[in-house]
Write a protein that holds these residues in place. Structure first.
Motif, PDB file in Angstrom:
ATOM      1  N   CYS A  86       0.824  -1.217   0.000  1.00 45.35           N
ATOM      2  CA  CYS A  86       0.000   0.000   0.000  1.00 45.35           C
ATOM      3  C   CYS A  86       0.855   1.262   0.000  1.00 45.35           C
ATOM      4  N   LYS A  87       2.161   1.113  -0.067  1.00 37.64           N
ATOM      5  CA  LYS A  87       3.098   2.239  -0.091  1.00 37.64           C
ATOM      6  C   LYS A  87       3.083   3.034   1.218  1.00 37.64           C
ATOM      7  N   VAL A  88       2.657   2.400   2.303  1.00 34.98           N
ATOM      8  CA  VAL A  88       2.725   3.029   3.628  1.00 34.98           C
ATOM      9  C   VAL A  88       4.162   2.995   4.115  1.00 34.98           C
ATOM     10  N   LEU A  89       4.856   1.919   3.767  1.00 34.70           N
ATOM     11  CA  LEU A  89       6.285   1.792   4.069  1.00 34.70           C
ATOM     12  C   LEU A  89       7.045   1.941   2.764  1.00 34.70           C
ATOM     13  N   ALA A  90       8.183   2.579   2.854  1.00 33.64           N
ATOM     14  CA  ALA A  90       8.931   2.960   1.658  1.00 33.64           C
ATOM     15  C   ALA A  90       9.372   1.776   0.804  1.00 33.64           C
ATOM     16  N   SER A  91       9.916   0.746   1.432  1.00 33.86           N
ATOM     17  CA  SER A  91      10.420  -0.362   0.620  1.00 33.86           C
ATOM     18  C   SER A  91      10.395  -1.661   1.403  1.00 33.86           C
ATOM     19  N   GLU A  92      10.475  -2.727   0.661  1.00 32.44           N
ATOM     20  CA  GLU A  92      10.519  -4.054   1.263  1.00 32.44           C
ATOM     21  C   GLU A  92      11.787  -4.239   2.089  1.00 32.44           C
ATOM     22  N   ALA A  93      12.863  -3.612   1.678  1.00 39.44           N
ATOM     23  CA  ALA A  93      14.131  -3.762   2.384  1.00 39.44           C
ATOM     24  C   ALA A  93      14.034  -3.277   3.824  1.00 39.44           C
ATOM     25  N   GLY A  94      13.229  -2.273   4.075  1.00 35.99           N
ATOM     26  CA  GLY A  94      13.104  -1.742   5.423  1.00 35.99           C
ATOM     27  C   GLY A  94      12.455  -2.695   6.407  1.00 35.99           C
ATOM     28  N   ILE A  95      11.669  -3.630   5.922  1.00 35.65           N
ATOM     29  CA  ILE A  95      10.981  -4.548   6.826  1.00 35.65           C
ATOM     30  C   ILE A  95      11.721  -5.866   7.031  1.00 35.65           C
ATOM     31  N   LEU A  96      12.799  -6.065   6.316  1.00 38.32           N
ATOM     32  CA  LEU A  96      13.522  -7.341   6.443  1.00 38.32           C
ATOM     33  C   LEU A  96      13.945  -7.672   7.872  1.00 38.32           C
ATOM     34  N   PRO A  97      14.387  -6.687   8.674  1.00 37.92           N
ATOM     35  CA  PRO A  97      14.732  -7.055  10.056  1.00 37.92           C
ATOM     36  C   PRO A  97      13.546  -7.591  10.856  1.00 37.92           C
ATOM     37  N   LEU A  98      12.345  -7.314  10.417  1.00 39.04           N
ATOM     38  CA  LEU A  98      11.148  -7.775  11.122  1.00 39.04           C
ATOM     39  C   LEU A  98      10.511  -9.011  10.505  1.00 39.04           C
ATOM     40  N   THR A  99      10.903  -9.365   9.290  1.00 32.84           N
ATOM     41  CA  THR A  99      10.224 -10.457   8.584  1.00 32.84           C
ATOM     42  C   THR A  99      11.157 -11.567   8.107  1.00 32.84           C
ATOM     43  N   SER A 100      12.427 -11.449   8.344  1.00 31.77           N
ATOM     44  CA  SER A 100      13.392 -12.431   7.833  1.00 31.77           C
ATOM     45  C   SER A 100      13.340 -13.740   8.623  1.00 31.77           C
ATOM     46  N   ALA A 101      13.982 -14.741   8.076  1.00 29.20           N
ATOM     47  CA  ALA A 101      14.068 -16.030   8.760  1.00 29.20           C
ATOM     48  C   ALA A 101      14.803 -15.886  10.088  1.00 29.20           C
ATOM     49  N   GLU A 102      15.804 -15.032  10.135  1.00 29.67           N
ATOM     50  CA  GLU A 102      16.551 -14.815  11.373  1.00 29.67           C
ATOM     51  C   GLU A 102      15.669 -14.171  12.438  1.00 29.67           C
ATOM     52  N   SER A 103      14.855 -13.192  12.031  1.00 32.62           N
ATOM     53  CA  SER A 103      13.971 -12.564  13.005  1.00 32.62           C
ATOM     54  C   SER A 103      12.891 -13.541  13.463  1.00 32.62           C
TER      55      SER A 103
END
Length: 125
Positions: A48-65
Motif C-alpha cells: 500500500c506504499k505506507v512503508l517505503a520499501s521491502e528492504a526496510g521490513i527485512l529485520p522484522l520479517t526475515s528467517a533470522e527474526s
C-alpha cells in the motif's frame, strides 16, 4: 506393594510429559501465528506504499527474526519457511485488491505503528 505402585507412577509421569510438550507446542504455534500475522501486515503496508520499501521490513520479517521471535530453541523447518513466504504473498495480494489500502486512511494509527516498528528495528541494527 512397591512393585504395583511403580508402574502406576510411570503411567502418571507420562501424561505430565505429554502435557508439558503440548504446552510448549501450543506456545510455539501461537508465537508462529503472531509472527506470520506481522509479516502479512508489514507486506500489506509495503504493497500500500505506507512503508517505503521491502528492504526496510527485512529485520522484522526475515528467517533470522523468525528464530528470534519464536525462540532460538527451534530451527526453521520447511513448513515454517513456506508459511512465511505465504504470509508475504498474502500481504502483497491484499494490497493489490481495489480499496484495501483505504484501511490506512481509516486507521492512520496502524500506518504509524508500522513505520515505528520498522524505525525501531533499524535503530537496533
Amino acid at each position: 506393594m512397591a512393585i504395583v505402585s511403580s508402574p502406576a507412577r510411570a503411567q502418571q509421569a507420562e501424561p505430565q510429559a505429554n502435557t508439558f510438550r503440548a504446552k510448549i507446542k501450543a506456545k510455539y504455534a501461537e508465537k508462529r501465528e503472531r509472527f506470520m500475522h506481522r509479516v502479512k501486515d508489514l507486506y500489506f503496508a509495503v504493497g500500500c506504499k505506507v512503508l517505503a520499501s521491502e528492504a526496510g521490513i527485512l529485520p522484522l520479517t526475515s528467517a533470522e527474526s523468525y528464530l528470534t521471535f519464536v525462540g532460538d530453541q527451534t530451527i526453521i523447518d520447511t513448513k515454517d519457511e513456506s508459511l512465511r513466504q505465504e504470509a508475504m504473498r498474502e500481504g502483497l495480494e491484499r494490497a493489490a485488491k481495489p480499496g484495501e489500502c483505504d484501511y490506512y486512511r481509516r486507521h492512520p494509527e496502524a500506518a504509524e505503528a508500522a513505520r515505528r516498528a520498522v524505525a525501531e528495528a533499524a535503530a537496533k541494527r
